[in-house]
Scaffold this motif. Structure first.
Motif, PDB file in Angstrom:
ATOM      1  N   LYS A   1       0.883  -1.139  -0.111  1.00 49.49           N
ATOM      2  CA  LYS A   1      -0.087   0.017   0.089  1.00 49.49           C
ATOM      3  C   LYS A   1       0.879   1.346   0.010  1.00 49.49           C
ATOM      4  N   GLN A   2       2.015   1.341   1.017  1.00 45.83           N
ATOM      5  CA  GLN A   2       2.630   2.431   0.880  1.00 45.83           C
ATOM      6  C   GLN A   2       3.413   2.648  -0.596  1.00 45.83           C
ATOM      7  N   ARG A   3       3.821   1.617  -1.389  1.00 41.70           N
ATOM      8  CA  ARG A   3       4.652   1.763  -2.403  1.00 41.70           C
ATOM      9  C   ARG A   3       3.707   2.459  -3.578  1.00 41.70           C
ATOM     10  N   LEU A   4       2.427   1.878  -3.430  1.00 43.16           N
ATOM     11  CA  LEU A   4       1.502   2.169  -4.498  1.00 43.16           C
ATOM     12  C   LEU A   4       0.997   3.850  -4.180  1.00 43.16           C
ATOM     13  N   ASP A   5       0.799   3.996  -2.992  1.00 42.29           N
ATOM     14  CA  ASP A   5       0.712   5.512  -2.531  1.00 42.29           C
ATOM     15  C   ASP A   5       1.686   6.201  -3.095  1.00 42.29           C
ATOM     16  N   GLU A   6       2.968   6.123  -2.764  1.00 41.62           N
ATOM     17  CA  GLU A   6       4.184   6.839  -3.400  1.00 41.62           C
ATOM     18  C   GLU A   6       3.899   7.067  -5.048  1.00 41.62           C
ATOM     19  N   LEU A   7       3.460   6.063  -5.711  1.00 39.67           N
ATOM     20  CA  LEU A   7       3.520   6.124  -7.144  1.00 39.67           C
ATOM     21  C   LEU A   7       2.301   6.623  -7.665  1.00 39.67           C
ATOM     22  N   GLY A   8       1.413   6.897  -6.895  1.00 41.44           N
ATOM     23  CA  GLY A   8       0.021   7.635  -7.227  1.00 41.44           C
ATOM     24  C   GLY A   8      -0.652   6.466  -7.960  1.00 41.44           C
ATOM     25  N   VAL A   9      -0.796   5.259  -7.762  1.00 45.59           N
ATOM     26  CA  VAL A   9      -1.344   4.237  -8.471  1.00 45.59           C
ATOM     27  C   VAL A   9      -2.290   3.745  -7.392  1.00 45.59           C
ATOM     28  N   PRO A  10      -3.672   3.450  -8.109  1.00 46.77           N
ATOM     29  CA  PRO A  10      -4.826   2.805  -7.151  1.00 46.77           C
ATOM     30  C   PRO A  10      -4.703   1.425  -6.699  1.00 46.77           C
ATOM     31  N   TYR A  11      -4.974   0.940  -5.742  1.00 47.74           N
ATOM     32  CA  TYR A  11      -4.778  -0.303  -5.181  1.00 47.74           C
ATOM     33  C   TYR A  11      -5.590  -1.367  -6.319  1.00 47.74           C
ATOM     34  N   PRO A  12      -4.644  -2.541  -6.222  1.00 42.59           N
ATOM     35  CA  PRO A  12      -5.458  -3.348  -7.577  1.00 42.59           C
ATOM     36  C   PRO A  12      -6.589  -4.291  -7.160  1.00 42.59           C
ATOM     37  N   THR A  13      -7.608  -4.331  -8.068  1.00 42.91           N
ATOM     38  CA  THR A  13      -8.754  -5.029  -7.861  1.00 42.91           C
ATOM     39  C   THR A  13      -8.689  -6.209  -9.010  1.00 42.91           C
ATOM     40  N   LYS A  14      -7.981  -6.178  -9.983  1.00 38.42           N
ATOM     41  CA  LYS A  14      -8.272  -7.219 -11.001  1.00 38.42           C
ATOM     42  C   LYS A  14      -7.012  -7.377 -11.680  1.00 38.42           C
ATOM     43  N   TRP A  15      -6.759  -8.493 -12.630  1.00 36.40           N
ATOM     44  CA  TRP A  15      -5.564  -8.867 -13.262  1.00 36.40           C
ATOM     45  C   TRP A  15      -5.192  -7.740 -14.118  1.00 36.40           C
ATOM     46  N   ALA A  16      -6.284  -7.226 -14.462  1.00 34.61           N
ATOM     47  CA  ALA A  16      -5.683  -6.300 -15.785  1.00 34.61           C
ATOM     48  C   ALA A  16      -4.816  -5.208 -15.074  1.00 34.61           C
ATOM     49  N   ASP A  17      -4.868  -4.878 -13.989  1.00 37.10           N
ATOM     50  CA  ASP A  17      -4.090  -3.699 -13.167  1.00 37.10           C
ATOM     51  C   ASP A  17      -2.723  -4.082 -13.313  1.00 37.10           C
ATOM     52  N   LEU A  18      -2.258  -5.244 -13.711  1.00 41.88           N
ATOM     53  CA  LEU A  18      -0.948  -5.637 -13.818  1.00 41.88           C
ATOM     54  C   LEU A  18      -0.440  -5.288 -15.184  1.00 41.88           C
ATOM     55  N   TRP A  19      -1.306  -4.960 -15.836  1.00 42.06           N
ATOM     56  CA  TRP A  19      -0.930  -4.295 -17.184  1.00 42.06           C
ATOM     57  C   TRP A  19      -0.577  -2.753 -17.225  1.00 42.06           C
ATOM     58  N   ASN A  20      -0.835  -2.166 -16.003  1.00 44.40           N
ATOM     59  CA  ASN A  20      -0.750  -0.705 -15.932  1.00 44.40           C
ATOM     60  C   ASN A  20       0.755  -0.145 -15.899  1.00 44.40           C
ATOM     61  N   PRO A  21       0.755   0.928 -17.102  1.00 41.83           N
ATOM     62  CA  PRO A  21       2.118   1.437 -17.407  1.00 41.83           C
ATOM     63  C   PRO A  21       2.901   1.932 -16.372  1.00 41.83           C
ATOM     64  N   GLN A  22       2.172   2.493 -15.479  1.00 44.42           N
ATOM     65  CA  GLN A  22       2.706   3.069 -14.358  1.00 44.42           C
ATOM     66  C   GLN A  22       3.162   2.314 -13.245  1.00 44.42           C
TER      67      GLN A  22
ATOM     68  N   LYS B   1       5.421  -7.640 -20.731  1.00 41.48           N
ATOM     69  CA  LYS B   1       6.759  -8.193 -20.412  1.00 41.48           C
ATOM     70  C   LYS B   1       7.569  -6.762 -20.030  1.00 41.48           C
ATOM     71  N   PRO B   2       7.665  -5.866 -20.747  1.00 41.35           N
ATOM     72  CA  PRO B   2       8.459  -4.674 -20.364  1.00 41.35           C
ATOM     73  C   PRO B   2       8.226  -4.150 -19.124  1.00 41.35           C
ATOM     74  N   LEU B   3       6.862  -4.391 -18.588  1.00 45.08           N
ATOM     75  CA  LEU B   3       6.780  -3.895 -17.299  1.00 45.08           C
ATOM     76  C   LEU B   3       7.154  -4.619 -16.124  1.00 45.08           C
ATOM     77  N   VAL B   4       7.449  -5.929 -16.250  1.00 47.88           N
ATOM     78  CA  VAL B   4       7.699  -6.740 -15.336  1.00 47.88           C
ATOM     79  C   VAL B   4       9.044  -6.758 -14.814  1.00 47.88           C
ATOM     80  N   GLN B   5       9.281  -6.598 -13.405  1.00 47.70           N
ATOM     81  CA  GLN B   5      10.557  -6.584 -12.940  1.00 47.70           C
ATOM     82  C   GLN B   5      11.217  -8.123 -12.985  1.00 47.70           C
TER      83      GLN B   5
END
Length: 375
Positions: A158-179, A224-228
């Motif tokens: 939660k802290q890391r997402l708050d820092e990034l300004g990204v909403p908390y995930p609710t769906k698989w599609a959120d793992l494709w967010n360029p942010q 894939k380019p988004l994946v650490q």
């Protein structure tokens, strides 16, 4: 503290399943004699084959003390390591704890004995919803007694997402967010990586349709380019240390990760969500091989593990959701109300268990996974 959780071993199992890897030897527990010493006529023996770190070892001592039966306990790390041992029959185990899709395969190949439930009266402690869940791979509930279960979801910081300004995930599609570029950990397990993409598309995670799989493959290449990193065991340390914002995770790892995070100075607030599109759920069960030489002892073992106080003791150690309703009632309210660990089954919409699809389908999945990794 557990060295390696059973959930992470399960991920490795599915990785090897998809790659078609089979090994031919089991791993002895180290402090008990090897099951390879099995011989008939030892009526007070029981040869057990289970995942590593998947039982409170004091439970074995309790069983031996109460029954006078000596347990010879071996462990395996993957279903694919276990399966050929049972199939070959050279080492005759009396009771084994495979996963759903492997039980399906064992039933198809006549490797299991029907359980005599007259010898397992504590089956009444297993919730009917979990008995119904097992019908997915054991349609008449003849062969398998549920032991532990769980889901696949998203763990997020939660802290890391708050820092990034990204909403908390609710769906698989959120793992494709360029942010979230560089902040995503994906399973290095093709059936689960494909599952996320397939669920976004509204397809079954057990599809064998080449066109549907190709769509999922293309989505994973796009992501894939988004994946650490694609990870298995490493997901725990990375999330505990705040090295990523989101990760695919088995629910069984959740309590361990949250506890370890709280002990860190950083104290990251890590939460788990089951994605809206649906997910996979898994269930591990006790089964009796067809060539078991101590079948009644195996049924005594299963009955013992279904006793609420014993099932509660196991839950406290391995922290995987128990299907035992008596054990559940013994838990603290905060655990009983933890919907990440114990989700409402009725709320698992569009969710499925992994099926054994056969070698041809596995080869197709594996080839497409290689294409994802190559890009």
């Amino acid at each position: 503290m557990k060295k390696k959780t059973a959930a992470s071993l399960k991920a490795l199992a599915l990785l090897l399943l998809s790659a078609g890897a089979l090994t031919g030897c089991g791993s002895g527990s180290g402090d008990r004699s090897s099951g390879s010493q099995n011989s008939s006529g030892e009526d007070n023996k029981l040869y057990v084959y289970n995942w590593g770190e998947y039982i409170d070892e004091s439970v074995i001592d309790d069983f031996e003390e109460e029954t006078g039966i000596q347990v010879v306990y071996d462990v395996f790390e993957t279903n694919e390591e276990m399966y050929p041992i049972i199939e070959a029959g050279a080492v005759k185990y009396d009771v084994v704890c495979p996963s759903d899709y492997t039980i399906q395969r064992m039933i198809q190949n006549n490797l299991l004995a029907e359980i005599n439930y007259d010898n397992v009266p504590n089956i009444k402690e297993i919730g009917t919803e979990y008995i119904d869940m097992a019908k997915d791979f054991d349609p008449e509930n003849k062969y398998a007694v549920p032991y532990c279960w769980g889901t696949e979801g998203i763990l997020y910081n939660k802290q890391r997402l708050d820092e990034l300004g990204v909403p908390y995930p609710t769906k698989w599609a959120d793992l494709w967010n360029p942010q979230l570029k560089g902040e995503i950990l994906m399973h290095n397990t093709l059936r689960y990586a494909f599952m996320a993409a397939l669920k976004i598309k509204g397809y079954s995670l057990n599809t064998t349709d080449p066109n549907e799989l190709a769509e999922a493959r293309d989505m994973l290449i796009e992501q894939k380019p988004l994946v650490q990193a694609y990870v298995i065991d490493q997901v725990r340390d990375k999330m505990i240390n705040g090295e990523a914002a989101v990760a695919m995770l088995y629910s069984g790892d959740l309590l361990y990760i949250q506890e370890m995070s709280r002990e860190q100075d950083s104290g990251y607030d890590l939460e788990y969500v089951i994605p809206e599109e649906g997910t996979s759920y898994w269930i591990d069960c006790w089964v009796i091989p067809a060539n078991a030489e101590h079948k009644e002892n195996a049924e005594k073992w299963i009955n013992f593990l279904c006793r609420p106080d014993i099932a509660k003791k196991n839950f406290d150690y391995i922290t995987y959701a128990t299907p035992n309703k008596g054990a559940f009632e013994l838990l603290d309210d905060d655990l009983k109300n933890n919907k990440a660990v114990f989700p409402d089954l009725s709320a698992l919409k569009n969710s499925e268990s992994v099926h054994y699809l056969g070698e041809e389908a596995n080869d197709m999945y594996n080839e497409m996974w290689k294409q994802v990794k190559a890009n």
